[in-house]
Scaffold this active site. Structure first.
Site, PDB file in Angstrom:
ATOM      1  N   GLU A 313       0.909  -1.064  -0.077  1.00 56.83           N
ATOM      2  CA  GLU A 313       0.013  -0.120   0.137  1.00 56.83           C
ATOM      3  C   GLU A 313       0.872   1.485  -0.175  1.00 56.83           C
ATOM      4  OE1 GLU A 313       0.897  -0.540   4.342  1.00 56.83           O
ATOM      5  OE2 GLU A 313       0.593  -2.009   2.630  1.00 56.83           O
ATOM      6  N   ASP A 347       2.466   4.614  12.718  1.00 54.73           N
ATOM      7  CA  ASP A 347       3.160   4.710  11.662  1.00 54.73           C
ATOM      8  C   ASP A 347       2.874   6.107  11.032  1.00 54.73           C
ATOM      9  OD1 ASP A 347       0.439   3.675  11.229  1.00 54.73           O
ATOM     10  OD2 ASP A 347       0.969   2.545   9.326  1.00 54.73           O
ATOM     11  N   GLU A 552      -9.151  12.369  11.034  1.00 58.35           N
ATOM     12  CA  GLU A 552      -8.429  11.306  11.665  1.00 58.35           C
ATOM     13  C   GLU A 552      -7.452  11.687  12.799  1.00 58.35           C
ATOM     14  OE1 GLU A 552      -5.221   7.997   9.631  1.00 58.35           O
ATOM     15  OE2 GLU A 552      -5.326  10.162   8.932  1.00 58.35           O
TER      16      GLU A 552
END
Length: 599
Positions: A313, A347, A552
């Site tokens: 990804e 991450d 987010e």
């Protein structure tokens, strides 16, 4: 077929004795050597990519050459569903004209339009069957009308994020990277068009506030299906995520649902999956033995992805980062570290890097993380409780004993009495011995929000397991840590440009620490918990008013700031942000005379 029916026939009888379980469910690793369990950061298993994922990575690479890096999202290309068989599509791709190795833009666009469906098209909107515009008994302590209207709008977002896997994914799985989850789901939103593991815990917390109990159970059933199929819950429900997991919160999801519903049948169905996942995190590559200064040997867990090539990804990003490394083995080492860091959920962050300005210095598999072991301690408590509830005393006793052992291990290895925090422990580089000797200098003395995550477990034990003196010391340490900011809790104190560093704050971190403070038994900690919750709710409200969306992540250095940094553009939606706001409003309410606008 339900999860329980699919799992239980493999067992001699339904009383999932822990010791019998370990024999029945070996880990589904492709290969593993004895030395890989001892602590080396490069050895260990590596999953192989599927032909479809490998092909989509080639398209991703070609698209970057054609389109350039501006507004380029590599995940888009590995999410593309095929409309024709792979062999036909590969042949058509090979026949595309190239000028100096680059496919002209109109040829690439025509190829994608002709051979692929829309990204996200393999998920189908499904109306949540329990959804009502205003559930009975919804947030009774939210008295401010402006906040109540907003909370109902957040509640309505569950409809926007509700999906099921299309029939084509189930009928032609070889054409999709999306996995054929059996039940409806709630996705995070934007580029995250699939179920994610630890996101799901806070989505469930929000669904429970919204009285959507069946929707919460469906999420758990989907994750249990992943455990049954792959041996662990995947990072996300895509074929390219099979090489890693994410923070293990499955038992916490089951506990939250059981606490609301009292559904013991649901617990009974879920327990085999919890046991299987527990084995994944506590054996082989994830298990590390450390001997403390008193000679006691402790078993703790680490993150360790089964991967040593670029993350599909983010393959073009990983390849660019690795391009300066001198050898193939150095690149493989970096790729494993990048995937292992993705498994942490953080991450990326300077927390995992030897040099905060150089992403290739990620060393995650050499780090024994505080928060991972706090989650596993919680899982041990949960499993002991569930086993007791269904009458399996032997399993209950085994996990109760395991929780006490991990609690002792965390105090011995992580606790720093001078800082009054729990600190990550770094293994010595290249140390592949079976038992690692504790050295105090290997604790990471930098301040991260994760240093305080063990407080979350104060909510989940019968009485705070720490004495009041320890609670007060941790509280004072947190108050002077620098992490408390105008709009919430910062993830770290270092502005590295990575998204899990300052100035970003993230819903799950805010929630766990606030809950820990609130349930510590300390009046001062409870007051601080509410203060932080108010700051977080206000910044969510402010950005919603200015952007029309939940985000987010948020910048906590000021009210109403959207978070940034990292390897992709900030995303909206957003599952765990929605869930945390609803959970905090349920916990603390909102008085009619409390202002909601930024001060």
């Amino acid at each position: 077929m339900t999860v329980a029916k699919h799992i239980l026939p493999k067992m001699p009888s339904y009383r999932p004795n822990f010791h019998t379980f370990l024999l029945l469910f070996p880990l589904l690793f492709m290969s593993i050597s004895a030395s890989s369990a001892g602590g080396c950061c490069d050895g260990g298993p590596a999953e192989h990519s599927t032909p479809l994922v490998s092909f989509l990575q080639r398209i991703q690479t070609a698209a970057l050459k054609t389109l350039g890096p501006k507004s380029f999202d590599p995940k888009f290309y590995v999410d593309l569903p095929l409309t024709r068989d792979l062999e036909i599509t590969e042949a058509a791709f090979a026949d595309l004209p190239r000028v100096h190795g680059v496919i002209p833009k109109h040829h690439l666009e025509r190829f994608i339009d002709s051979y692929f469906g829309d990204v996200g098209g393999d998920l189908v909107y499904v109306e949540p069957k329990e959804f009502v515009p205003e559930p009975e008994g919804f947030l009774p302590e939210v008295k401010n009308s402006k906040v109540r209207v907003w909370a109902l709008e957040i509640h309505s977002l569950w409809k926007n994020l509700s999906r099921r896997v299309s029939d084509d994914v189930k009928n032609r799985p070889e054409r999709h990277t999306l996995l054929p989850l059996p039940e409806p789901m709630i996705i995070p939103g934007s580029r995250f068009r699939e179920v994610y593991y630890w996101d799901s815990y806070w989505i469930i917390r929000g669904l429970l506030v919204s009285k959507m109990y069946d929707a919460a159970k469906e999420i758990v059933n989907n994750l249990a299906w992943l455990v049954d199929t792959y041996g662990h819950v995947l990072n996300g429900a895509r074929a390219y995520y099979v090489n890693r997991s994410q923070p293990p919160l499955l038992s916490s999801m089951v506990m939250e649902i059981y606490s609301r519903t009292g559904d013991l049948t649901f617990v009974r169905k879920s327990l085999p999956s919890l046991l299987k996942e527990y084995s994944f995190w506590n054996t082989e590559i994830h298990k590390v033995i450390i001997r403390d200064l008193q000679g006691h040997e402790h078993s703790l867990s680490r993150y360790f992805a089964m991967w040593n090539t670029p993350r599909p990804e983010s393959a073009t990003i990983d390849e660019k980062s690795a391009s300066k490394l001198p050898s193939a083995s150095d690149k493989e080492h970096f790729y494993r570290q990048a995937a292992s860091t993705a498994e942490t959920g953080w991450d990326f962050s300077s927390r995992w890097m030897r040099n905060s300005s150089d992403i290739t210095t990620l060393s995650t598999t050499l780090i024994i993380p505080v928060d991972l072991n706090a989650y596993l301690y919680k899982a041990e408590l949960d499993i002991a409780f569930f086993a007791k509830e269904i009458g399996d005393d032997q399993t209950s006793e085994s996990f109760s004993k395991a929780s006490k052992a991990r609690q002792f291990a965390m105090r011995s290895i992580f606790w720093n009495a001078e800082m009054n925090q729990w600190l990550d422990y770094w293994l010595s580089s290249g140390d592949c011995q079976g038992v690692h000797q504790f050295e105090a200098k290997n604790q990471n003395h930098n301040i991260f929000a994760s240093n305080f995550i063990p407080m979350w477990n104060w909510r989940h034990v019968s009485g705070v397991h720490e004495n009041s003196s320890t609670v007060e010391r941790v509280l004072k340490s947190f108050q002077v840590s620098g992490l408390i900011q105008p709009a919430g809790i910062a993830t770290s104190l270092l502005n590295s440009g990575q998204q899990w560093d300052y100035p970003n704050g993230w819903a799950p971190i805010e929630h766990m620490i606030v809950e820990g403070l609130s349930n510590s038994g300390s009046r001062a900690a409870g007051k601080l918990a509410e203060d932080i919750a108010v700051r977080w709710i206000r910044t969510n409200f402010a950005t919603y008013n200015t952007t029309g969306a939940m985000h987010e992540k948020y910048g906590v250095n000021g009210c109403g700031i959207v978070g940034g940094g990292g390897e992709y553009k900030p995303q909206t939606g957003f599952g765990w942000s929605n869930g945390v706001v609803l959970a905090l409003l349920e916990e603390f309410g909102w008085p009619v005379d409390r202002e909601i606008e930024c001060n």
